[in-house]
Design a protein around this motif. Structure first.
Motif, PDB file in Angstrom:
ATOM      1  N   ALA A   1      76.562  43.301  26.437  1.00 59.24           N
ATOM      2  CA  ALA A   1      75.860  42.807  27.454  1.00 59.24           C
ATOM      3  C   ALA A   1      76.051  41.755  26.491  1.00 59.24           C
ATOM      4  O   ALA A   1      75.689  40.781  27.643  1.00 59.24           O
ATOM      5  N   SER A   2      74.975  41.394  25.467  1.00 59.83           N
ATOM      6  CA  SER A   2      75.139  39.645  25.167  1.00 59.83           C
ATOM      7  C   SER A   2      76.661  38.727  25.227  1.00 59.83           C
ATOM      8  O   SER A   2      76.173  37.915  25.203  1.00 59.83           O
ATOM      9  N   ASP A   3      77.476  38.897  25.045  1.00 63.41           N
ATOM     10  CA  ASP A   3      78.261  38.279  25.473  1.00 63.41           C
ATOM     11  C   ASP A   3      79.304  38.279  27.219  1.00 63.41           C
ATOM     12  O   ASP A   3      79.139  37.193  26.981  1.00 63.41           O
ATOM     13  N   VAL A   4      78.537  38.919  28.106  1.00 61.93           N
ATOM     14  CA  VAL A   4      78.668  38.794  29.036  1.00 61.93           C
ATOM     15  C   VAL A   4      77.931  37.572  29.459  1.00 61.93           C
ATOM     16  O   VAL A   4      77.990  36.642  30.256  1.00 61.93           O
ATOM     17  N   ILE A   5      76.448  37.905  28.616  1.00 58.47           N
ATOM     18  CA  ILE A   5      75.471  37.016  29.190  1.00 58.47           C
ATOM     19  C   ILE A   5      75.890  36.108  28.782  1.00 58.47           C
ATOM     20  O   ILE A   5      75.591  34.252  28.925  1.00 58.47           O
ATOM     21  N   ASP A   6      75.765  35.536  27.379  1.00 60.08           N
ATOM     22  CA  ASP A   6      76.711  34.334  26.671  1.00 60.08           C
ATOM     23  C   ASP A   6      77.478  33.219  27.457  1.00 60.08           C
ATOM     24  O   ASP A   6      77.301  32.225  28.114  1.00 60.08           O
ATOM     25  N   PHE A   7      78.698  34.388  27.901  1.00 60.62           N
ATOM     26  CA  PHE A   7      79.647  33.520  28.405  1.00 60.62           C
ATOM     27  C   PHE A   7      79.007  33.261  30.016  1.00 60.62           C
ATOM     28  O   PHE A   7      79.407  32.414  30.792  1.00 60.62           O
ATOM     29  N   GLY A   8      78.245  33.889  30.427  1.00 56.45           N
ATOM     30  CA  GLY A   8      78.258  33.845  31.920  1.00 56.45           C
ATOM     31  C   GLY A   8      76.937  32.276  31.585  1.00 56.45           C
ATOM     32  O   GLY A   8      77.355  31.059  32.522  1.00 56.45           O
TER      33      GLY A   8
ATOM     34  N   ALA B   1      84.377  26.842  45.547  1.00 59.02           N
ATOM     35  CA  ALA B   1      84.386  28.070  45.055  1.00 59.02           C
ATOM     36  C   ALA B   1      84.154  28.633  44.828  1.00 59.02           C
ATOM     37  O   ALA B   1      84.328  28.047  42.808  1.00 59.02           O
ATOM     38  N   PRO B   2      83.219  30.002  44.333  1.00 62.51           N
ATOM     39  CA  PRO B   2      82.503  30.461  42.921  1.00 62.51           C
ATOM     40  C   PRO B   2      83.785  30.889  42.490  1.00 62.51           C
ATOM     41  O   PRO B   2      84.112  31.457  43.011  1.00 62.51           O
ATOM     42  N   ILE B   3      83.820  30.771  40.583  1.00 62.36           N
ATOM     43  CA  ILE B   3      84.661  31.865  39.710  1.00 62.36           C
ATOM     44  C   ILE B   3      83.553  32.840  39.321  1.00 62.36           C
ATOM     45  O   ILE B   3      81.964  32.665  39.083  1.00 62.36           O
ATOM     46  N   HIS B   4      84.022  33.932  39.405  1.00 61.20           N
ATOM     47  CA  HIS B   4      83.987  35.356  38.940  1.00 61.20           C
ATOM     48  C   HIS B   4      85.090  35.085  37.322  1.00 61.20           C
ATOM     49  O   HIS B   4      86.574  35.298  37.710  1.00 61.20           O
ATOM     50  N   ALA B   5      84.454  35.598  36.481  1.00 61.15           N
ATOM     51  CA  ALA B   5      84.888  35.588  35.007  1.00 61.15           C
ATOM     52  C   ALA B   5      84.842  37.190  34.921  1.00 61.15           C
ATOM     53  O   ALA B   5      83.604  37.780  34.701  1.00 61.15           O
ATOM     54  N   LYS B   6      86.249  37.838  34.169  1.00 56.59           N
ATOM     55  CA  LYS B   6      85.896  39.620  33.608  1.00 56.59           C
ATOM     56  C   LYS B   6      86.532  39.416  32.661  1.00 56.59           C
ATOM     57  O   LYS B   6      87.219  38.944  31.953  1.00 56.59           O
ATOM     58  N   LEU B   7      85.061  39.901  31.397  1.00 53.11           N
ATOM     59  CA  LEU B   7      85.329  39.668  30.138  1.00 53.11           C
ATOM     60  C   LEU B   7      86.357  41.894  29.695  1.00 53.11           C
ATOM     61  O   LEU B   7      85.219  42.436  30.147  1.00 53.11           O
ATOM     62  N   GLY B   8      86.879  41.623  29.213  1.00 49.61           N
ATOM     63  CA  GLY B   8      87.328  42.744  28.240  1.00 49.61           C
ATOM     64  C   GLY B   8      87.768  43.340  29.209  1.00 49.61           C
ATOM     65  O   GLY B   8      88.447  43.634  30.078  1.00 49.61           O
ATOM     66  N   SER B   9      88.094  44.988  28.753  1.00 49.68           N
ATOM     67  CA  SER B   9      89.065  46.038  28.916  1.00 49.68           C
ATOM     68  C   SER B   9      88.876  46.957  28.632  1.00 49.68           C
ATOM     69  O   SER B   9      87.418  47.541  28.038  1.00 49.68           O
ATOM     70  N   VAL B  10      89.614  48.021  29.348  1.00 45.36           N
ATOM     71  CA  VAL B  10      89.096  49.344  29.160  1.00 45.36           C
ATOM     72  C   VAL B  10      88.984  49.770  26.981  1.00 45.36           C
ATOM     73  O   VAL B  10      88.356  50.493  26.440  1.00 45.36           O
ATOM     74  N   GLU B  11      89.879  49.358  26.767  1.00 46.55           N
ATOM     75  CA  GLU B  11      90.726  49.307  25.486  1.00 46.55           C
ATOM     76  C   GLU B  11      89.857  48.271  24.307  1.00 46.55           C
ATOM     77  O   GLU B  11      89.514  48.517  23.595  1.00 46.55           O
ATOM     78  N   GLN B  12      89.340  46.741  25.057  1.00 49.17           N
ATOM     79  CA  GLN B  12      88.674  46.673  23.968  1.00 49.17           C
ATOM     80  C   GLN B  12      87.344  46.038  24.870  1.00 49.17           C
ATOM     81  O   GLN B  12      86.822  44.752  25.874  1.00 49.17           O
ATOM     82  N   PRO B  13      86.091  46.539  25.346  1.00 48.87           N
ATOM     83  CA  PRO B  13      84.817  46.779  26.182  1.00 48.87           C
ATOM     84  C   PRO B  13      84.630  45.525  25.204  1.00 48.87           C
ATOM     85  O   PRO B  13      84.625  44.810  23.989  1.00 48.87           O
ATOM     86  N   VAL B  14      83.066  44.598  26.138  1.00 46.67           N
ATOM     87  CA  VAL B  14      82.396  43.596  25.262  1.00 46.67           C
ATOM     88  C   VAL B  14      81.153  44.267  25.231  1.00 46.67           C
ATOM     89  O   VAL B  14      80.696  44.900  26.630  1.00 46.67           O
TER      90      VAL B  14
END
Length: 295
Positions: A188-195, A173-186
């Motif tokens: 684009a480079s953070d998303v690419i690095d984690f991906g 089953a594929p994993i979807h990782a949700k990063l950050g929140s409204v109060e603490q956004p991340v």
């Protein structure tokens, strides 16, 4: 239709091969025997059967006829004996007049991509025993069991292949990782690095993250179940085309009473095939042998 394509179907699809094998097993059953009012004739034919290994020739001949609609047995005669040989139907052509009378058979031994008239071997009608299965009208050739099943076999094969491809791709089953929140956004480079780290999960089962990372599993449901109806439909249609009971092919969820009725109908079908085969053997093979021996 192309006999070569029917041969490919037989070799490619196990269900097609099983249907042909079941027909042959029922047609020949535990063997056959010869009876005659003339005991000398009976002895001559039985000796011939034993000497030529006729039962094995018969199996190969019937198999050709069931697969391609046409089985061709070469009958080589001389003054002392008769020799039999099953000829590949792919290379044999019936030579008929405009009125449908058979004047001979032609065996082409050349390349199919370039016709060469010198590569034709002619046979007289009495030199070939031609077994036709499921002839339509006055056609020179029979249809056999597989030509009507060709489309359904292809559909079943594609459905099975698609199912296994999807199951292989979605085995985990594929994993979807949700990063950050409204109060603490991340960023684009953070998303690419984690991906990029997720791409090389391999056997990594434990993860340590802070409160800004949320894991979820994407559920595609039961993939095999989505194909069940299609696969069962195609198999059921094939049983109709082959006129063979599902129980003979190994299915066990058939009521006993219905199974008996289906088996009885199949045995009637087998008897009609046996009658056709017996007539050709008697007229085109056994009678010439008896004549050669003065009977």
């Amino acid at each position: 239709f192309s006999f070569i394509e029917m041969e490919k179907l037989f070799k490619k699809y196990g269900l097609a091969k099983a249907a042909i094998d079941k027909h042959i097993d029922f047609i020949l059953s535990s063997g056959f025997y010869i009876t005659s009012k003339d005991k000398r004739a009976e002895t001559i034919i039985n000796d011939f059967i034993q000497k030529e290994g006729f039962d094995q020739l018969l199996r190969a001949w019937i198999q050709e006829a069931l697969i391609k609609g046409n089985g061709f047995m070469e009958i080589a005669m001389n003054k002392k004996e008769i020799k039999l040989q099953v000829v590949n139907a792919n290379n044999i052509y019936v030579d008929r007049t405009k009125t449908g009378k058979i004047v001979g058979y032609n065996q082409y031994v050349g390349e199919f991509n370039r016709f060469d008239i010198k590569k034709i071997i002619p046979f007289f009608p009495q030199e070939i025993a031609h077994l036709k299965i499921d002839t339509v009208g006055d056609d020179a050739y029979g249809m056999g069991l597989l030509v009507s099943a060709m489309k359904t076999l292809d559909n079943l094969g594609r459905a099975e292949e698609d199912m296994h491809i999807l199951i292989n791709r979605k085995a985990n089953a594929p994993i979807h990782a949700k990063l950050g929140s409204v109060e603490q956004p991340v960023t684009a480079s953070d998303v690419i690095d984690f991906g990029s780290r997720l791409e090389y999960l391999n056997n990594l089962h434990e993860w340590a993250t802070d409160h800004r990372v949320e894991f979820k599993v994407i559920d595609f449901g039961n993939l095999a179940e989505k194909f069940a109806t299609v696969l069962e439909h195609d198999k059921e249609v094939l049983f109709y085309i082959f006129q063979i009971p599902p129980t003979i092919m190994g299915l066990s969820n058939i009521p006993e009473g219905l199974s008996d009725v289906q088996l009885d109908a199949f045995e009637r079908r087998i008897k009609s095939l046996q009658a056709n085969i017996e007539k050709i053997i008697e007229e085109q093979i056994f009678i010439p042998i008896l004549r050669m021996n003065g009977l």
